[in-house]
Enzyme design. Structure first.
Site, PDB file in Angstrom:
ATOM      1  N   ALA A  65       0.852  -1.188   0.000  1.00  0.00           N
ATOM      2  CA  ALA A  65       0.000   0.000   0.000  1.00  0.00           C
ATOM      3  C   ALA A  65       0.887   1.237   0.000  1.00  0.00           C
ATOM      4  O   ALA A  65       2.055   1.160   0.368  1.00  0.00           O
ATOM      5  CB  ALA A  65      -0.877  -0.002   1.244  1.00  0.00           C
ATOM      6  N   GLY A 105       0.593  -5.254   0.715  1.00  0.00           N
ATOM      7  CA  GLY A 105      -0.547  -5.386  -0.202  1.00  0.00           C
ATOM      8  C   GLY A 105      -0.140  -5.990  -1.536  1.00  0.00           C
ATOM      9  O   GLY A 105      -0.976  -6.568  -2.237  1.00  0.00           O
ATOM     10  N   GLU A 108      -0.242  -9.615  -0.884  1.00  0.00           N
ATOM     11  CA  GLU A 108      -1.660  -9.957  -0.666  1.00  0.00           C
ATOM     12  C   GLU A 108      -2.409 -10.033  -2.005  1.00  0.00           C
ATOM     13  O   GLU A 108      -3.260 -10.901  -2.192  1.00  0.00           O
ATOM     14  CB  GLU A 108      -2.287  -8.944   0.295  1.00  0.00           C
ATOM     15  CG  GLU A 108      -1.754  -9.085   1.723  1.00  0.00           C
ATOM     16  CD  GLU A 108      -2.195  -7.975   2.634  1.00  0.00           C
ATOM     17  OE1 GLU A 108      -2.754  -8.296   3.708  1.00  0.00           O
ATOM     18  OE2 GLU A 108      -2.013  -6.798   2.277  1.00  0.00           O
ATOM     19  N   GLU A 128       4.292  -5.308   7.247  1.00  0.00           N
ATOM     20  CA  GLU A 128       3.445  -4.283   7.867  1.00  0.00           C
ATOM     21  C   GLU A 128       3.785  -4.033   9.340  1.00  0.00           C
ATOM     22  O   GLU A 128       3.704  -2.901   9.818  1.00  0.00           O
ATOM     23  CB  GLU A 128       1.971  -4.694   7.750  1.00  0.00           C
ATOM     24  CG  GLU A 128       1.365  -4.549   6.359  1.00  0.00           C
ATOM     25  CD  GLU A 128       1.628  -5.729   5.457  1.00  0.00           C
ATOM     26  OE1 GLU A 128       0.981  -5.815   4.398  1.00  0.00           O
ATOM     27  OE2 GLU A 128       2.497  -6.568   5.783  1.00  0.00           O
TER      28      GLU A 128
HETATM   29  N1  T1G Z   1       4.590   3.507  -0.039  1.00  0.00           N
HETATM   30  C1  T1G Z   1       5.048   4.730  -0.394  1.00  0.00           C
HETATM   31  N2  T1G Z   1       6.332   4.982  -0.830  1.00  0.00           N
HETATM   32  C2  T1G Z   1       7.134   3.936  -0.923  1.00  0.00           C
HETATM   33  C3  T1G Z   1       6.737   2.621  -0.548  1.00  0.00           C
HETATM   34  C4  T1G Z   1       5.387   2.426  -0.101  1.00  0.00           C
HETATM   35  N3  T1G Z   1       4.926   1.223   0.249  1.00  0.00           N
HETATM   36  N4  T1G Z   1       7.795   1.803  -0.716  1.00  0.00           N
HETATM   37  C5  T1G Z   1       8.798   2.567  -1.187  1.00  0.00           C
HETATM   38  N5  T1G Z   1       8.417   3.842  -1.313  1.00  0.00           N
HETATM   39  C6  T1G Z   1       9.221   4.959  -1.821  1.00  0.00           C
HETATM   40  C7  T1G Z   1      10.338   5.379  -0.876  1.00  0.00           C
HETATM   41  O1  T1G Z   1       9.882   6.297   0.062  1.00  0.00           O
HETATM   42  C8  T1G Z   1      11.333   5.990  -1.846  1.00  0.00           C
HETATM   43  O2  T1G Z   1      10.856   7.272  -2.169  1.00  0.00           O
HETATM   44  C9  T1G Z   1      11.187   5.119  -3.076  1.00  0.00           C
HETATM   45  O3  T1G Z   1       9.887   4.510  -2.975  1.00  0.00           O
HETATM   46  C10 T1G Z   1      12.226   4.041  -3.160  1.00  0.00           C
HETATM   47  O4  T1G Z   1      12.222   3.308  -1.953  1.00  0.00           O
HETATM   48  C11 T1G Z   1      -2.790  -3.422   2.881  1.00  0.00           C
HETATM   49  C12 T1G Z   1      -1.334  -1.922   4.600  1.00  0.00           C
HETATM   50  C13 T1G Z   1      10.318  -1.807  -1.569  1.00  0.00           C
HETATM   51  C14 T1G Z   1      12.171  -2.813  -0.283  1.00  0.00           C
HETATM   52  O5  T1G Z   1       6.363  -1.826   3.960  1.00  0.00           O
HETATM   53  O6  T1G Z   1      10.596  -1.709   2.138  1.00  0.00           O
HETATM   54  O7  T1G Z   1       0.846  -2.918   2.173  1.00  0.00           O
HETATM   55  O8  T1G Z   1      12.675   8.576  -1.170  1.00  0.00           O
HETATM   56  O9  T1G Z   1      14.548   3.975  -1.239  1.00  0.00           O
HETATM   57  O10 T1G Z   1      15.918   0.621  -0.975  1.00  0.00           O
HETATM   58  O11 T1G Z   1      -1.577  -4.986   4.033  1.00  0.00           O
HETATM   59  O12 T1G Z   1      11.089   0.703  -0.245  1.00  0.00           O
HETATM   60  O13 T1G Z   1      12.715   8.047  -3.580  1.00  0.00           O
HETATM   61  O14 T1G Z   1      10.990   9.639  -2.671  1.00  0.00           O
HETATM   62  O15 T1G Z   1      13.231   2.241   0.019  1.00  0.00           O
HETATM   63  O16 T1G Z   1      15.163  -0.233  -3.232  1.00  0.00           O
HETATM   64  C15 T1G Z   1       3.920  -2.613   3.061  1.00  0.00           C
HETATM   65  C16 T1G Z   1       8.058  -0.550   2.038  1.00  0.00           C
HETATM   66  C17 T1G Z   1       3.106  -1.367   3.065  1.00  0.00           C
HETATM   67  C18 T1G Z   1       7.416  -1.857   1.833  1.00  0.00           C
HETATM   68  C19 T1G Z   1      12.594  -0.922  -1.892  1.00  0.00           C
HETATM   69  N6  T1G Z   1       5.096  -2.426   2.239  1.00  0.00           N
HETATM   70  N7  T1G Z   1       9.132  -0.319   1.082  1.00  0.00           N
HETATM   71  O17 T1G Z   1      13.720  -0.536  -1.198  1.00  0.00           O
HETATM   72  O18 T1G Z   1      14.101   1.761  -2.284  1.00  0.00           O
HETATM   73  S1  T1G Z   1       1.710  -1.547   4.125  1.00  0.00           S
HETATM   74  C20 T1G Z   1       6.247  -2.024   2.777  1.00  0.00           C
HETATM   75  C21 T1G Z   1      10.340  -0.924   1.247  1.00  0.00           C
HETATM   76  C22 T1G Z   1       0.624  -2.556   3.258  1.00  0.00           C
HETATM   77  C23 T1G Z   1      -1.423  -3.899   3.234  1.00  0.00           C
HETATM   78  C24 T1G Z   1      -0.616  -2.958   4.000  1.00  0.00           C
HETATM   79  C25 T1G Z   1      11.401  -0.531   0.275  1.00  0.00           C
HETATM   80  C26 T1G Z   1      11.576  -1.531  -0.870  1.00  0.00           C
HETATM   81  P1  T1G Z   1      11.851   8.446  -2.409  1.00  0.00           P
HETATM   82  P2  T1G Z   1      13.583   2.846  -1.251  1.00  0.00           P
HETATM   83  P3  T1G Z   1      14.837   0.381  -1.944  1.00  0.00           P
END
Ligand code: T1G
Length: 703
Positions: A65, A105, A108, A128
């Site tokens: 998400a 997500g 999921e 999450e």
């Molecule tokens: N939402 C918004 N921005 C995101 C994002 C996300 N989920 N993931 C990454 N970004 C942005 C980040 O801020 C950065 O932006 C750019 O993308 C590159 O990221 C319903 C509720 C995927 C392993 O927790 O762990 O799903 O700084 O520098 O090192 O159940 O990003 O360039 O402007 O980190 O290659 C669950 C979070 C959400 C994954 C890549 N997902 N992301 O790492 O790049 S909750 C997460 C990461 C959810 C559902 C629930 C990592 C990555 P900017 P980066 P990276």
């Protein structure tokens, strides 16, 4: 992420390909989920389409998400109308084609699909809990049905990213493609192969495999220490328990309830702040856009002591062949022995495979002298923390290294301009301050001397990321950002003893607050003689320096901590458990009698505030002097350098929770009571008067 979200339905003859194209990581931002639903409906309605593929454009599948949307009051699609609900009702099979990351997500959605295939380098997970919530898209109900509750609990309460080969073995994936195979065409072929298979294999229809009913309580016990003071990890367990005890729809409703409860909790907001602070810290506002970090291939480390060894391991752990040298062969051999023992300990603990240990060790090359490193492109100096030891090393390196080589110092406090002044290549010199143990701690404090070139700084920052560190920039000031902001905390904790506290009392407050260890126990681990060395240097440089007689007395008595079996605590032979020591209480009493310090009782909150407010105040000074880019950079350093409890966001974020005005007023009261040591910084006064939170503080231009 200003780009309009794009989800396309493309046709490859009889196969519909749903492409999610929302850079940089195809997060489920505004319009993305609706786009997937629309494409699924159109695919199902199209008589030519027999099956569909869900794939991400760019570098990744769906990374979850859009975290930026949490806590903004955005409306989620109602239960039953979400992407995976539409997949559950799909008349045609949907194949998830995964590369990069399928997280949260994203996974999921893949679990909503009927089949999942991936490239070998892909990673899947439900992280999450790391942002203070739980999987809210059916993950807590579908994953246990696929992999069993035990594995599901491990993945959901840890949030770890599972590599594709392991995900295949666990049953999450149906196929991992051979290295180099084209994902899209392979997925289309796969979809064509399964197009007519009925019934469609929906994960939700699977029964939960048998499990040990005691699993949930056992998991609660197992996570108790790291999940202290947090709610999300326990809600994750309850949701998986619901998957094992309730019908699917009721389990989904339970998950949804927990999600709504956690989405905007203090813990979740703090962890989201930390997530973005860790991304922001890599951005250098004053770095010219055309500056690119230099690539490096041949690093060397000078000094095979505890830090030098850990630094060499960091390079080897991330695939670099690294040379390491020391002043004598004996010292080098001791260093290599320590490295071998560190790896062996990890193998014994099961966190490293024996063959992996061998591979990493083989990348660390002990060398006899400077001639063996003269062609290296980066050198990290990690010799004893004294200028008169470091300067000759830098002068020698400047003499023998090729002119382009970059020279970095692991100093934790010394003046980088002074160090660079003994060379003719100040533009190629920077500080790269690792934290102990260097192969474990994630923080790399990158220090910018006044004459360093932007390319040198960009390369030092990138070097950290390439060896798994979070690089954070600091200005050249005594103790840089991390240790300088921490120094008042280290002083205050000892001064509290002069006023009547005991080490174990202070440590209990900080452990209850969420630290893995109390500061006095940490002092014993690091060695009290190291701290004494720094105090001596500062007292020599500043006659008004506030001495710490109790700490000095312990060192005078040879109580250096764990390494001497006694420090602030006493230790049984071969055991690291700290035991309160009546001898220390006696020493404290003696010094108090000598000082005649008024005594009083302390509340836990007063102890906590004395320690942390002193550092908040110093962090404000660092910002007003332009020695850090952002308050959130200070937080990243405290999270990854000092073990500040992550679910509290960081030092400055936590202080914002108390309120800038409240922090200022309290500091001003201590200023009246204790004098100059507590004088509020100019920036703090300004923020309090203007009602500006710390995280919006505008630091002076970086210098
Ligand atoms: N939402 C918004 N921005 C995101 C994002 C996300 N989920 N993931 C990454 N970004 C942005 C980040 O801020 C950065 O932006 C750019 O993308 C590159 O990221 C319903 C509720 C995927 C392993 O927790 O762990 O799903 O700084 O520098 O090192 O159940 O990003 O360039 O402007 O980190 O290659 C669950 C979070 C959400 C994954 C890549 N997902 N992301 O790492 O790049 S909750 C997460 C990461 C959810 C559902 C629930 C990592 C990555 P900017 P980066 P990276």
């Amino acid at each position: 992420m200003s780009q309009a979200p794009v989800v396309r339905l493309e046709k490859d003859n009889d196969i519909g390909v749903i492409v999610v194209d929302y850079p940089p990581v195809n997060a489920l931002g505004p319009g993305v989920a609706d786009g997937i639903v629309d494409a699924l409906n159109r695919g199902n309605a199209d008589p030519e389409i027999r099956a569909m593929v869900l794939i991400g454009a760019g570098r990744s599948f769906i990374a979850g998400a859009d975290i930026r949307g949490f806590g903004t009051g955005r409306k989620r699609a109602p239960l039953g109308s979400r992407t995976y609900d539409v997949m559950d009702r799909s008349a045609k099979p949907v194949v998830a084609a995964i590369h990069g990351y399928a997280l949260g997500g994203g996974l999921e959605n893949a679990l909503g699909c009927h089949y999942r295939i991936a490239v070998p380098a892909a990673k899947v997970g439900l992280p999450e809990v790391q942002i203070g919530i739980l999987p809210g898209g059916g993950g807590t109900q579908r994953l246990p049905r696929l992999v069993g509750p035990k594995v599901a609990l491990d993945m959901i309460t840890s949030g770890r990213h599972v590599p594709a080969p392991e995900a295949l073995a666990l049953g999450i994936l149906d196929e991992v493609l051979p290295e180099g195979a084209d994902l899209r065409s392979s997925a289309v072929a796969y979809a064509r192969r399964v197009a007519d298979i009925r019934p469609l294999p929906r994960v939700r229809d699977r029964a939960v495999p048998p499990y040990d009913p005691g699993l949930f309580d056992a998991t609660r016990k197992a996570i108790a220490r790291r999940a202290r003071n947090q709610k999300a990890p326990y809600r994750c367990i309850e949701a998986v328990e619901a998957a094992c005890t309730l019908p699917f729809e009721e389990g989904i409703a339970r998950e949804n309830e927990f999600f709504a409860e956690l989405e905007n909790s203090d813990e979740a907001r703090a962890l989201r702040y930390a997530f973005f602070a860790e991304r922001e810290v890599a951005k250098l506002p004053d770095m010219p856009a055309d500056i690119k970090p230099r690539d490096f291939h041949d690093p060397a480390v000078i000094g095979a002591g505890t830090m030098g060894g850990g630094i060499a391991m960091s390079f080897a752990d991330f695939g670099y062949d690294v040379k390491i040298m020391d002043a004598t062969e004996a010292a080098l051999n001791r260093g290599m022995e320590r490295i071998r023992n560190n790896y062996a300990t990890s193998v014994k603990r099961g966190s490293l495979a024996q063959d992996d240990m061998e591979r990493r060790l083989a990348r660390i090359h002990p060398v006899a002298g400077y001639d063996d490193i003269k062609d290296c492109d980066i050198v990290v100096e990690a010799v004893f923390e004294r200028m008169d030891v470091k300067k000759p090393v830098f002068a020698k390196l400047d003499e023998i290294m090729n002119p382009d080589a970059l020279l970095f110092s692991n100093t934790s406090a010394l003046d980088m301009d002074d160090l660079a002044s003994v060379t003719g290549r100040a533009q190629n010199i920077a500080g790269t301050h690792f934290f102990s143990p260097a192969n474990v701690m994630k923080l790399l404090e990158v220090v910018r001397p006044s004459k360093a070139s932007p390319e040198t700084m960009a390369t030092a920052m990138a070097m950290g990321r390439k060896i798994g560190k979070i690089s954070a920039m600091a200005g050249n000031t005594d103790g840089f950002v991390a240790n300088r902001s921490r120094a008042p905390f280290n002083g205050e904790m000892v001064i509290l003893l002069e006023e009547g506290c005991l080490p174990e009392q202070v440590d209990k407050v900080m452990v209850d607050f969420g630290y893995p260890m109390g500061p006095f126990a940490v002092g014993d681990l690091a060695g009290l003689d190291v701290g004494a060395e720094g105090r001596k240097r500062r007292a020599a440089a500043n006659p008004n320096y506030r001495k710490l007689p109790i700490a000095d007395r312990l060192v005078e008595l040879g109580r250096f901590g764990q390494k001497t079996g006694a420090g602030w605590y006493r230790y049984e032979k071969g055991d690291r458990t700290p035991h309160p020591d009546p001898e220390v209480a006696a020493i404290i009493k003696q010094v108090i009698a000598e000082l005649g310090t008024p005594q009083h009782d302390f509340t836990d909150q007063e102890i906590l505030f004395r320690l942390l407010f002193s550092s908040v105040n110093e962090a404000c000074r660092i910002l007003e002097e332009g020695k850090a880019y952002r308050a959130s950079d200070v937080d990243v350093m405290w999270l990854h350098g000092f073990g500040f409890p992550r679910y509290r966001g960081g030092l400055m974020y936590w202080a914002d929770g108390i309120g800038v005005k409240n922090v200022y007023d309290q500091i001003e009261r201590w200023h009246q009571q204790y004098g100059e040591r507590w004088a509020p910084s100019r920036l703090l006064r300004h923020l309090a008067e203007s009602g500006t939170p710390f995280r919006e503080a505008k630091p002076a231009p970086f210098r």
